[in-house]
Design a protein around this motif. Structure first.
Motif, short mmCIF file in Angstrom:
data_model
loop_
_atom_site.label_atom_id
_atom_site.label_comp_id
_atom_site.label_asym_id
_atom_site.label_seq_id
_atom_site.Cartn_x
_atom_site.Cartn_y
_atom_site.Cartn_z
N ARG A 131 0.83 -1.26 0.00
CA ARG A 131 -0.03 -0.11 0.04
C ARG A 131 0.84 1.27 0.04
N SER A 132 1.85 1.05 0.78
CA SER A 132 2.84 2.29 0.81
C SER A 132 4.25 2.25 0.27
N THR A 133 4.63 1.07 0.45
CA THR A 133 6.09 1.08 0.04
C THR A 133 6.50 -0.09 -1.14
N GLY A 134 7.24 -0.04 -1.93
CA GLY A 134 8.07 -1.25 -2.80
C GLY A 134 9.25 -1.44 -2.65
N VAL A 135 9.74 -2.42 -2.96
CA VAL A 135 11.13 -2.65 -2.89
C VAL A 135 11.62 -3.62 -4.11
#
Length: 162
Positions: A131-135
């Motif tokens: 929802r709020s981060t991507g890696v």
């Protein structure tokens, strides 16, 4: 493959409405097929989008003399830009319509110097997009020699805009 289309001025870059009207995957495919202009930095640093899939993006390019540091080797910023581009764009392919992303932080490990003019592939693979981060993780490899020249990792922030 179609010749890349790079934005020539700020008015050619997509505005917020255009950015949020499509998914990140659709946006990246638009750059690949030339319906969305590519970023001018790619033209400046001699690279272009090469492939797009869900969670995976590849850029193709080669460093030129213009990208050298005072010692005559490829500047670390060139490696960083290519890795930031492929990794963050891999996250972008996972971003839903109505949201945008930006790089929060990234790390680069330069393994060996890239010879001037060597064509490379910079591949980013998203390992998480919430929802709020991507890696994502990335690599730079030589097209002809297959050698690993650099690796990287990134964390991106994903922001809902609508």
């Amino acid at each position: 493959m179609t010749a890349p289309y790079f934005a020539a001025n700020p008015a050619e870059l997509p505005d917020r409405e255009a950015l949020t009207s499509m998914s990140g995957l659709a946006f990246m495919r638009g750059i690949l097929d030339g319906t969305v202009p590519g970023p001018p930095i790619a033209q400046t640093l001699n690279y272009r989008l090469d492939s797009v899939a869900d969670g995976r993006v590849t850029f193709r390019g080669s460093p030129l003399f213009d990208h050298c540091n005072p010692m005559g080797t490829v500047h670390g910023g060139w490696y960083g830009t290519l890795l930031d581009s492929c990794m963050a764009c891999a996250v972008m392919t996972k971003v839903p319509r109505g949201s945008v992303y930006t790089t929060l932080e990234y790390k680069v490990n330069i393994i060996r110097p890239i010879p001037l003019g060597l064509e490379i592939l910079a591949e980013g693979i998203a390992s998480h997009a919430g929802r709020s981060t991507g890696v994502a993780e990335g690599t730079i490899r030589g097209v002809e020699d297959g050698k690993l020249y650099a690796t990287g990792s990134t964390t991106c922030i994903i922001m809902k805009m609508t």
